[in-house]
Structures are given as structure tokens and as C-alpha cells.
Scaffold this active site. Structure first.
Site, PDB file in Angstrom:
ATOM      1  N   ASP A  52      38.664  39.730  50.774  1.00 33.43           N
ATOM      2  CA  ASP A  52      38.291  40.210  52.102  1.00 33.43           C
ATOM      3  C   ASP A  52      36.905  39.730  52.515  1.00 33.43           C
ATOM      4  OD1 ASP A  52      40.692  41.581  52.321  1.00 33.43           O
ATOM      5  OD2 ASP A  52      39.862  43.475  51.586  1.00 33.43           O
ATOM      6  N   TYR A 109      38.317  41.576  38.102  1.00 31.74           N
ATOM      7  CA  TYR A 109      37.331  41.877  39.132  1.00 31.74           C
ATOM      8  C   TYR A 109      36.194  42.693  38.539  1.00 31.74           C
ATOM      9  CZ  TYR A 109      40.416  40.458  43.012  1.00 31.74           C
ATOM     10  OH  TYR A 109      41.192  39.747  43.881  1.00 31.74           O
TER      11      TYR A 109
END
Length: 251
Positions: A52, A109
Site C-alpha cells: 500500500d 514482514y
């Protein structure tokens, strides 16, 4: 036609996300522009992982096809064309049927909080000057590993057919004034890591009990998750592929 995987890293602050979007500044668009400039022919890549707006990546991958030879100084020339906040680290020769997205077997992540004001952490972490119960955070992170359906942590308007994910690693650690969450899974849903982090932070601040946290997961309702943590604290650290798939190009 030869297929290549390229490994990129980027700072996401200036971008509207990774994937090409109409009328938006994206990482993939910059990579395609640089490839097309170097090859003097239109190149359209395929990305392995969408991130994003504001999200960073230590490692992400794309693939592209070309019959044109690679310049001996390919890496140097591409990096000279790319903007300062994007780097191409390596290029790999792969089989013609290899796919940067569908052949990935996992992704890792990292989400970083910093607890004292630090101008050097801006755009690379989330300033969070609140008391946190690290034991509660760790317990919540461990609970996540016992679930497979993460509908609660998927933003709406997603095109996936299943919300099942296998979490392989989920843990918090403190590094001085940094608090870092690491998570690895075979796949992630849209907004999933930020939803996990935001909801666990409510547990760590005592605003959500462990029982309520479990209830939120089991509700399969995204309104029970907190997605409010900013994208700039999130890094895609690694995309995992089967051993032997990636062969560095022999310049």
C-alpha cells in the site's frame, strides 16, 4: 523469449503503492519506465506482492520477458535511471513458466514502532510513545499462530477467494527504543499485517483482553480489527521462493 526476476527495494513514502495504478505514482511504474528506457522498448513487469501507499520493502520481486540481451552494466544503468528511493539489487534468470507472484511460497514482514521522538525514524517507523505490555503483545502474537482464517484482518473490497493463511512466525521484540513485530506466512490478505499490529496494540495497552482478541479473530468481521496504524512503519522484508528457482544472471 527470456524471463527474468528482478529484486527491488524501496522507500514507500513518495509512492501511492507498489502496483501500477492509473494516474498514480507507483514503484512498479518507475521500474517499468527504467526498463523501457534501458531496452528502448516497452516493458511491462508483473509484481510478486502488492504494498500500500507509504509501505516500504527491503525485498520485493517483479518479472518481465524480453528477447533483447542484457547490458553488461545492467544493474548500474537501471539504478542510474531509477529514482533515489528505489533500488534494483539483483536480476535472476528463471524458467519461462516461473511467476514472481504465484511461485512465491511465503513472505516476511516487519512492523516498527519507536517510543521516543526521532526525526531519523520518520517514514520508517510509527511513533508510539505509550506504555505497552510486552508480555501481552507476545501472547497475542502467539495466539495468532493457532488460527488459519484471517477474514477479520482483511480490508473490504478484496478479490481473494479464501481468507485462509498459514502463519509460520509471529513475534514481538524490543530493540532499545524500537519495538518490532515480525510475521511470516504463506500468504497475506489486503491490510492484514497492519490490522494484526493495530489490534494487538490495543491488547498491549490493555484496551482489549485476550478473550476479546480471540473473539475478534473468530468473528470474521473486519470492523473488529484496528487498521489505523500507518503504512510507513511496515516493511516487506523477504519474498520466499522454492530453493533453486533463482539463479543470479551471470554478467
Amino acid at each position: 523469449m527470456n524471463r527474468y526476476f528482478i529484486e527491488v527495494g524501496y522507500k514507500g513514502a513518495a509512492f501511492s503503492g507498489f502496483q501500477v495504478q492509473e494516474n498514480a505514482h507507483t514503484v512498479q511504474a518507475e521500474v517499468d519506465r527504467a526498463l523501457s528506457t534501458l531496452f528502448r522498448a516497452k516493458v511491462e513487469s508483473t509484481g510478486s506482492s502488492r504494498t500500500d501507499a507509504g509501505v516500504n520493502a527491503r525485498q520485493n520481486f517483479l518479472h518481465f520477458d524480453t528477447d533483447l540481451p542484457l547490458h553488461p552494466q545492467f544493474l548500474y544503468k537501471i539504478n542510474a535511471i531509477l529514482p533515489a528511493d528505489v533500488v534494483l539489487n539483483q536480476i535472476y534468470s528463471v524458467p519461462a513458466e516461473a511467476h514472481s507472484r504465484f511461485d512465491a511460497v511465503g513472505r516476511s514482514y516487519e512492523y516498527t514502532l519507536y517510543t521516543h521522538k526521532d526525526p531519523f525514524m520518520q517514514d520508517r517507523g510509527y511513533f508510539f510513545p505509550y506504555n505497552l505490555n510486552m508480555d501481552a503483545l507476545q501472547e497475542a502474537a502467539e495466539i495468532i499462530k493457532s488460527y488459519e482464517d484471517f477474514t477479520t484482518f482483511s480490508k473490504r473490497n478484496t478479490q481473494v477467494h479464501t481468507y485462509i493463511c498459514k502463519i509460520e512466525e509471529s513475534l514481538w521484540r524490543r530493540e532499545g527504543e524500537r519495538i518490532v513485530y515480525n510475521v511470516t506466512a504463506n500468504r497475506f490478505l489486503r491490510g492484514m499485517v497492519r490490522g494484526l499490529v493495530g489490534t494487538m496494540l490495543r491488547v498491549g495497552r490493555g484496551k482489549l483482553t485476550m478473550a476479546q482478541f480471540r473473539t475478534a479473530i473468530e468473528s470474521k468481521d473486519c470492523t473488529n480489527a484496528d487498521f489505523a496504524v500507518p503504512g510507513h512503519g511496515l516493511f516487506l522484508m523477504k519474498v520466499h521462493y522454492p530453493e533453486g528457482l533463482l539463479t543470479p544472471y551471470p554478467f
